[in-house]
Design a protein around this motif. Structure first.
Motif, PDB file in Angstrom:
ATOM      1  N   GLN A   1      -0.702  14.800 -15.416  1.00  9.72           N
ATOM      2  CA  GLN A   1      -1.182  16.192 -15.326  1.00  9.72           C
ATOM      3  C   GLN A   1      -0.281  17.155 -16.086  1.00  9.72           C
ATOM      4  N   VAL A   2       1.032  16.960 -15.973  1.00 10.69           N
ATOM      5  CA  VAL A   2       1.972  17.902 -16.611  1.00 10.69           C
ATOM      6  C   VAL A   2       2.511  17.376 -17.930  1.00 10.69           C
ATOM      7  N   GLN A   3       2.247  16.095 -18.221  1.00 13.36           N
ATOM      8  CA  GLN A   3       2.646  15.441 -19.475  1.00 13.36           C
ATOM      9  C   GLN A   3       4.158  15.436 -19.709  1.00 13.36           C
ATOM     10  N   HIS A   4       4.885  15.353 -18.627  1.00 15.65           N
ATOM     11  CA  HIS A   4       6.319  15.071 -18.675  1.00 15.65           C
ATOM     12  C   HIS A   4       6.744  14.662 -17.266  1.00 15.65           C
ATOM     13  N   VAL A   5       8.030  14.361 -17.102  1.00 11.33           N
ATOM     14  CA  VAL A   5       8.534  13.972 -15.782  1.00 11.33           C
ATOM     15  C   VAL A   5       9.278  15.167 -15.198  1.00 11.33           C
ATOM     16  N   PRO A   6       8.664  15.892 -14.274  1.00  4.71           N
ATOM     17  CA  PRO A   6       9.313  17.097 -13.734  1.00  4.71           C
ATOM     18  C   PRO A   6      10.562  16.760 -12.922  1.00  4.71           C
ATOM     19  N   ALA A   7      11.430  17.747 -12.767  1.00  6.19           N
ATOM     20  CA  ALA A   7      12.725  17.536 -12.124  1.00  6.19           C
ATOM     21  C   ALA A   7      12.629  16.874 -10.742  1.00  6.19           C
ATOM     22  N   PRO A   8      11.701  17.297  -9.861  1.00  6.74           N
ATOM     23  CA  PRO A   8      11.632  16.634  -8.551  1.00  6.74           C
ATOM     24  C   PRO A   8      11.316  15.141  -8.657  1.00  6.74           C
ATOM     25  N   LEU A   9      10.498  14.768  -9.634  1.00  7.15           N
ATOM     26  CA  LEU A   9      10.205  13.349  -9.833  1.00  7.15           C
ATOM     27  C   LEU A   9      11.408  12.597 -10.383  1.00  7.15           C
ATOM     28  N   LEU A  10      12.132  13.229 -11.298  1.00  8.48           N
ATOM     29  CA  LEU A  10      13.363  12.602 -11.801  1.00  8.48           C
ATOM     30  C   LEU A  10      14.306  12.267 -10.649  1.00  8.48           C
ATOM     31  N   ASP A  11      14.449  13.206  -9.738  1.00 12.60           N
ATOM     32  CA  ASP A  11      15.350  13.001  -8.598  1.00 12.60           C
ATOM     33  C   ASP A  11      14.861  11.897  -7.675  1.00 12.60           C
ATOM     34  N   ALA A  12      13.541  11.653  -7.668  1.00  8.34           N
ATOM     35  CA  ALA A  12      12.983  10.595  -6.829  1.00  8.34           C
ATOM     36  C   ALA A  12      12.998   9.242  -7.532  1.00  8.34           C
ATOM     37  N   ILE A  13      12.797   9.231  -8.851  1.00  7.60           N
ATOM     38  CA  ILE A  13      12.649   7.972  -9.591  1.00  7.60           C
ATOM     39  C   ILE A  13      13.996   7.325  -9.893  1.00  7.60           C
ATOM     40  N   VAL A  14      14.950   8.108 -10.394  1.00 12.52           N
ATOM     41  CA  VAL A  14      16.204   7.519 -10.885  1.00 12.52           C
ATOM     42  C   VAL A  14      16.919   6.673  -9.823  1.00 12.52           C
ATOM     43  N   PRO A  15      17.069   7.139  -8.580  1.00 13.87           N
ATOM     44  CA  PRO A  15      17.790   6.318  -7.594  1.00 13.87           C
ATOM     45  C   PRO A  15      17.090   5.008  -7.246  1.00 13.87           C
TER      46      PRO A  15
ATOM     47  N   GLU B   1       0.811  -1.219   0.000  1.00 12.35           N
ATOM     48  CA  GLU B   1       0.000   0.000   0.000  1.00 12.35           C
ATOM     49  C   GLU B   1       0.849   1.276   0.000  1.00 12.35           C
ATOM     50  N   VAL B   2       1.934   1.273   0.762  1.00 13.15           N
ATOM     51  CA  VAL B   2       2.760   2.486   0.843  1.00 13.15           C
ATOM     52  C   VAL B   2       3.340   2.840  -0.521  1.00 13.15           C
ATOM     53  N   THR B   3       3.931   1.855  -1.203  1.00 16.45           N
ATOM     54  CA  THR B   3       4.519   2.146  -2.510  1.00 16.45           C
ATOM     55  C   THR B   3       3.434   2.341  -3.573  1.00 16.45           C
ATOM     56  N   HIS B   4       2.304   1.661  -3.406  1.00  9.24           N
ATOM     57  CA  HIS B   4       1.204   1.857  -4.359  1.00  9.24           C
ATOM     58  C   HIS B   4       0.770   3.320  -4.377  1.00  9.24           C
ATOM     59  N   GLN B   5       0.548   3.889  -3.206  1.00  6.10           N
ATOM     60  CA  GLN B   5       0.148   5.296  -3.131  1.00  6.10           C
ATOM     61  C   GLN B   5       1.238   6.212  -3.689  1.00  6.10           C
ATOM     62  N   LYS B   6       2.479   5.898  -3.363  1.00  6.57           N
ATOM     63  CA  LYS B   6       3.604   6.716  -3.834  1.00  6.57           C
ATOM     64  C   LYS B   6       3.689   6.707  -5.349  1.00  6.57           C
ATOM     65  N   TYR B   7       3.649   5.519  -5.955  1.00  3.29           N
ATOM     66  CA  TYR B   7       3.809   5.411  -7.410  1.00  3.29           C
ATOM     67  C   TYR B   7       2.597   5.973  -8.146  1.00  3.29           C
ATOM     68  N   MET B   8       1.404   5.747  -7.616  1.00  9.02           N
ATOM     69  CA  MET B   8       0.214   6.292  -8.268  1.00  9.02           C
ATOM     70  C   MET B   8       0.234   7.822  -8.238  1.00  9.02           C
ATOM     71  N   GLY B   9       0.738   8.385  -7.141  1.00  9.45           N
ATOM     72  CA  GLY B   9       0.875   9.836  -7.071  1.00  9.45           C
ATOM     73  C   GLY B   9       1.845  10.354  -8.116  1.00  9.45           C
ATOM     74  N   MET B  10       2.943   9.636  -8.314  1.00  8.96           N
ATOM     75  CA  MET B  10       3.911  10.019  -9.351  1.00  8.96           C
ATOM     76  C   MET B  10       3.277   9.964 -10.738  1.00  8.96           C
ATOM     77  N   LEU B  11       2.520   8.892 -10.999  1.00  9.97           N
ATOM     78  CA  LEU B  11       1.890   8.740 -12.319  1.00  9.97           C
ATOM     79  C   LEU B  11       0.858   9.838 -12.560  1.00  9.97           C
ATOM     80  N   THR B  12       0.114  10.201 -11.525  1.00  3.85           N
ATOM     81  CA  THR B  12      -0.869  11.284 -11.659  1.00  3.85           C
ATOM     82  C   THR B  12      -0.178  12.595 -12.024  1.00  3.85           C
ATOM     83  N   THR B  13       0.945  12.875 -11.383  1.00  4.38           N
ATOM     84  CA  THR B  13       1.703  14.090 -11.696  1.00  4.38           C
ATOM     85  C   THR B  13       2.162  14.082 -13.150  1.00  4.38           C
ATOM     86  N   ILE B  14       2.693  12.957 -13.603  1.00  2.00           N
ATOM     87  CA  ILE B  14       3.161  12.857 -14.988  1.00  2.00           C
ATOM     88  C   ILE B  14       2.005  13.081 -15.960  1.00  2.00           C
TER      89      ILE B  14
END
Length: 273
Positions: free
Chosen positions: A142-156, A127-140
């Protein structure tokens, strides 16, 4: 060179390299078939390697309207094998590739000689990662790209600390590929993400597997911690588990020699028997 399979009006790109017993590869979410290059280079000397680009990844089109789940993706891959007149395979799936790989095992068990599950988990997303990843997908979306803060969270999430420090070319190339996602393609990739993280629980299905199974996981995998691999091993009679040191989620690229050697040994055993 990539070939094209037309299915449900969409183009699925795939590599077809080598001759011999057939290996079907499934790559990680947010990557493409090139991820498997170190393994294909070696294994194609003795095996025929079929390496598709997942829908919305690499050179493949967005997913067909008919594709609503990982079971549907497994059916799409089975259609590719039918198109190529391939009867039996060993499936090597990493991350989402392993998730749809277990769906494939349920859909067409007679077509599967053996199964390799790498850096994956086929239970329901915690559940914890489900909410986290779904929030990331919603952001993508909404803005139709991967914003810098998400890049910094996803890549590592994809690499071990030693990879981040010592192999920056892998990290930078992945970072750059995510930066290029935009518009409709970003939405299409997010759609595949939703199928991945809303997957059904397949833990019970593991106990029904009656074939050789190898599980491999990077010792420092953050996205799919090794504990999940041990949980899967407990469900599969006779399953082998290999922990890959100094590797994270993309273990086959971070430690290509170790992974290829382990795959070679496993496949020799499978096809000798």
């Amino acid at each position: 060179m990539k070939h094209i399979f037309e299915h449900h009006g969409k183009r699925l790109a795939y590599q077809d390299v080598g001759q011999g017993p057939v290996l079907l590869f499934g790559h990680s979410y947010l990557w493409d078939s090139a991820m498997w290059a170190p393994q294909v280079e070696v294994l194609s000397r003795h095996y025929r390697c079929i390496v598709p680009d997942l829908w919305a990844h690499g050179s493949s089109d967005d997913a067909p309207e008919q594709t609503h789940s990982l079971a549907d993706i497994a059916a799409d891959m089975l259609a590719l094998l039918d198109h190529l007149n391939i009867e039996q395979i060993t499936l090597i799936g990493l991350s989402v590739g392993g998730m749809w790989g277990v769906e494939f095992a349920q859909l067409a068990p007679s077509r599967l000689k053996a199964l390799v599950l790498m850096d994956t988990f086929v239970g329901r997303e915690p559940e914890v990662t489900h909410q986290k990843y779904m929030g990331m997908l919603t952001t993508i979306e909404q803005v139709q790209h991967v914003p810098a803060p998400l890049l910094d969270a996803i890549v590592p999430l994809f690499f071990a600390p030693t990879t981040l420090a010592q192999q920056p070319h892998f990290v930078d190339a992945f970072h750059h590929s995510l930066q290029q996602l935009e518009g409709d393609r970003a939405n299409a990739v997010a759609r595949i993400g939703r199928l991945t993280f809303d997957r059904r629980d397949q833990i019970d299905a593991l106990a029904k597997l009656a074939l050789p199974v190898l599980i491999m996981v990077g010792q420092h995998d953050v996205a799919r911690p090794p504990l999940e691999s041990y949980l899967m091993q407990d469900e599969i009679t006779g399953a082998e588990l290999t922990l890959i040191p100094e590797a994270g989620h993309i273990a086959n690229l971070e430690q290509p020699e170790r992974v290829t050697e382990r795959l070679t040994h496993f496949l020799q055993h499978v096809y000798r028997d």
